[in-house]
Design a protein around this motif. Sequence first.
Motif, PDB file in Angstrom:
ATOM      1  N   ASN A   1       0.825  -1.211   0.000  1.00 11.36           N
ATOM      2  CA  ASN A   1       0.000   0.000   0.000  1.00 11.36           C
ATOM      3  C   ASN A   1       0.858   1.260   0.000  1.00 11.36           C
ATOM      4  O   ASN A   1       0.619   2.196  -0.764  1.00 11.36           O
ATOM      5  CB  ASN A   1      -0.910   0.032   1.231  1.00 11.36           C
ATOM      6  CG  ASN A   1      -1.854  -1.142   1.327  1.00 11.36           C
ATOM      7  OD1 ASN A   1      -1.536  -2.118   1.995  1.00 11.36           O
ATOM      8  ND2 ASN A   1      -3.006  -1.058   0.677  1.00 11.36           N
TER       9      ASN A   1
ATOM     10  N   LYS B   1      -9.322   2.905   7.335  1.00 13.15           N
ATOM     11  CA  LYS B   1     -10.396   3.176   6.379  1.00 13.15           C
ATOM     12  C   LYS B   1     -10.453   4.633   5.949  1.00 13.15           C
ATOM     13  O   LYS B   1     -10.692   4.943   4.776  1.00 13.15           O
ATOM     14  CB  LYS B   1     -11.746   2.760   6.973  1.00 13.15           C
ATOM     15  CG  LYS B   1     -11.958   1.250   7.064  1.00 13.15           C
ATOM     16  CD  LYS B   1     -13.347   0.923   7.590  1.00 13.15           C
ATOM     17  CE  LYS B   1     -13.573  -0.578   7.648  1.00 13.15           C
ATOM     18  NZ  LYS B   1     -14.921  -0.909   8.168  1.00 13.15           N
TER      19      LYS B   1
ATOM     20  N   SER C   1      -8.866   6.326   2.729  1.00 13.22           N
ATOM     21  CA  SER C   1      -9.417   6.201   1.380  1.00 13.22           C
ATOM     22  C   SER C   1     -10.204   7.433   0.929  1.00 13.22           C
ATOM     23  O   SER C   1     -10.521   7.555  -0.250  1.00 13.22           O
ATOM     24  CB  SER C   1     -10.334   4.972   1.302  1.00 13.22           C
ATOM     25  OG  SER C   1      -9.590   3.787   1.447  1.00 13.22           O
TER      26      SER C   1
ATOM     27  N   THR D   1      -3.595   7.764  -3.891  1.00 17.78           N
ATOM     28  CA  THR D   1      -4.544   7.261  -2.893  1.00 17.78           C
ATOM     29  C   THR D   1      -5.427   6.181  -3.517  1.00 17.78           C
ATOM     30  O   THR D   1      -5.645   5.116  -2.921  1.00 17.78           O
ATOM     31  CB  THR D   1      -5.420   8.398  -2.344  1.00 17.78           C
ATOM     32  OG1 THR D   1      -4.589   9.349  -1.670  1.00 17.78           O
ATOM     33  CG2 THR D   1      -6.471   7.869  -1.367  1.00 17.78           C
ATOM     34  N   ILE D   2      -5.916   6.448  -4.719  1.00 19.70           N
ATOM     35  CA  ILE D   2      -6.757   5.473  -5.425  1.00 19.70           C
ATOM     36  C   ILE D   2      -5.973   4.201  -5.693  1.00 19.70           C
ATOM     37  O   ILE D   2      -6.458   3.081  -5.472  1.00 19.70           O
ATOM     38  CB  ILE D   2      -7.289   6.079  -6.737  1.00 19.70           C
ATOM     39  CG1 ILE D   2      -8.268   7.228  -6.427  1.00 19.70           C
ATOM     40  CG2 ILE D   2      -7.972   5.014  -7.599  1.00 19.70           C
ATOM     41  CD1 ILE D   2      -8.580   8.109  -7.618  1.00 19.70           C
TER      42      ILE D   2
ATOM     43  N   VAL E   1      -5.002   2.505  -1.814  1.00 22.59           N
ATOM     44  CA  VAL E   1      -5.989   2.044  -0.824  1.00 22.59           C
ATOM     45  C   VAL E   1      -7.427   2.034  -1.329  1.00 22.59           C
ATOM     46  O   VAL E   1      -8.355   1.768  -0.551  1.00 22.59           O
ATOM     47  CB  VAL E   1      -5.910   2.894   0.470  1.00 22.59           C
ATOM     48  CG1 VAL E   1      -4.598   2.648   1.182  1.00 22.59           C
ATOM     49  CG2 VAL E   1      -6.088   4.386   0.188  1.00 22.59           C
ATOM     50  N   THR E   2      -7.646   2.316  -2.615  1.00 21.90           N
ATOM     51  CA  THR E   2      -8.987   2.477  -3.209  1.00 21.90           C
ATOM     52  C   THR E   2      -9.633   3.738  -2.638  1.00 21.90           C
ATOM     53  O   THR E   2      -9.859   3.839  -1.427  1.00 21.90           O
ATOM     54  CB  THR E   2      -9.898   1.266  -2.971  1.00 21.90           C
ATOM     55  OG1 THR E   2      -9.273   0.103  -3.492  1.00 21.90           O
ATOM     56  CG2 THR E   2     -11.248   1.467  -3.652  1.00 21.90           C
ATOM     57  N   GLY E   3      -9.910   4.699  -3.491  1.00 23.71           N
ATOM     58  CA  GLY E   3     -10.457   5.956  -3.016  1.00 23.71           C
ATOM     59  C   GLY E   3     -11.972   5.971  -2.968  1.00 23.71           C
ATOM     60  O   GLY E   3     -12.637   5.109  -3.538  1.00 23.71           O
TER      61      GLY E   3
ATOM     62  N   LYS F   1     -16.973   4.648  -4.870  1.00 22.83           N
ATOM     63  CA  LYS F   1     -15.627   4.093  -4.737  1.00 22.83           C
ATOM     64  C   LYS F   1     -14.899   4.202  -6.070  1.00 22.83           C
ATOM     65  O   LYS F   1     -15.511   4.037  -7.125  1.00 22.83           O
ATOM     66  CB  LYS F   1     -15.685   2.618  -4.320  1.00 22.83           C
ATOM     67  CG  LYS F   1     -16.079   2.384  -2.878  1.00 22.83           C
ATOM     68  CD  LYS F   1     -15.967   0.893  -2.546  1.00 22.83           C
ATOM     69  CE  LYS F   1     -16.354   0.622  -1.108  1.00 22.83           C
ATOM     70  NZ  LYS F   1     -16.235  -0.823  -0.781  1.00 22.83           N
TER      71      LYS F   1
END
Length: 308
Positions: free
Chosen positions: A125, A210, A213, A227-228, A231-233, A243
Motif C-alpha cells: 500500500n 479506512k 481512502s 490514494t486510489i 488504498v482504493t479511493g 468508490k
Amino acid sequence: MKIIFMGTPDFAVPCLRTLAESRHEVAAVFTQPDKPKGRGYKMIPTPVKAAALEYGLQVYQPLSLKKGDDAVEALKVLREANPELIVVTAYGQILPKEVLELPKYGCINIHASLLPRYRGAAPINWVLLNGEKETGVTSMQMNEGLDTGDMLIKKSMTIDENENYEELYAKLSKMGGEVLAETLEALENGALTPEVQDDSLSCYSPMIKKEMSALDFSKTAAEVHNTIRGVTGFAMLEGKRLKVFRSEIANGTYNAENGAVVDTKSFAVKCGDGRAVIFREVQPEGKKRMNTEDFLRGKKLTEGEILT
C-alpha cells in the motif's frame, strides 16, 4: 529439508505452493484462525489453509504464539516436529524468541518490499501511496525486531504509473514464491551471504485505516491518484458514496473549483494543483464495480458539479 510454513492471506499462497511442490518436506502449516464472513457469518478458512488442505498438509491455527494455552500447545507441536527451517510469509503474528531459535537454520521471512525500506504491515500500500517507482521482495533471516533481520536475497521490479494495489499485490505474491525458491537453493548450497540492514535507510509502513481512502481534491492530482492506487479511493457524488478503484492523471490544467467535474465524457475531476484525475473504474453506492464507460451510460454528469 524439513520445513514448517507460517502464512495467512493470498499473498502467502505461492510461497506455500513452492514448498509443497519442492523436494522439501512440509511438516506442518500454521495460519490464523478461520473468520466468519458474509450475511450468514459462515466460518471461512484462510487462503493458506485452503491451499494447505489441497496438498493434504497438517494445519494448525493457534490464536497466539506468545501467550495462553494455544501458545503452549503450538510450541509443543513445533518442538515435536523439529523442523530444520521455518518459513514465514504474511503470517500476522509475532514469533517469540523460543520459536525463532528452534530450527537449525532459524526462521526466514519473505517480505514484500526492498528492505530496509517499508518495514511493517502494509508495504505494498505504502509504496503506491508514496508514488514509488520501484519495489520488490526480500528474503530475510528473522530476529526479534520488526523486519530488521539480515537480508538474504532481493528481487526488484518497476511499478507502472497507473498500477494499483490489486495488480502489484499479485505480481509481488508470485515474486515471493520465486525469491523463496532461490533462497532455499542458496541455503542448501551454502551460498547465502546475509547483509545487515542499514537502519538509517529504513521507513515504516503502518496498518491501513479506512479513513485514508477519502479523496481530498485540495491535494495534487498525483496524491489523489496515488490514494486510489494504494488504498482504493472514495468520494461523495450527489450525496452517495462512489468508490474509485482505478485512475490516471489527465493532461493539461484546469481553472475550476477543487473536486469539480471538468470533463463529463472521461469523468475527470480537478485537483488542487490545477491538474485532473480521470476515474477509470468505479463502484456507485449499492451497485457493482464497473468501468467508467459503463457507469456513464447510466449516469449523466454535469460539468462543474462537485465531488466531496
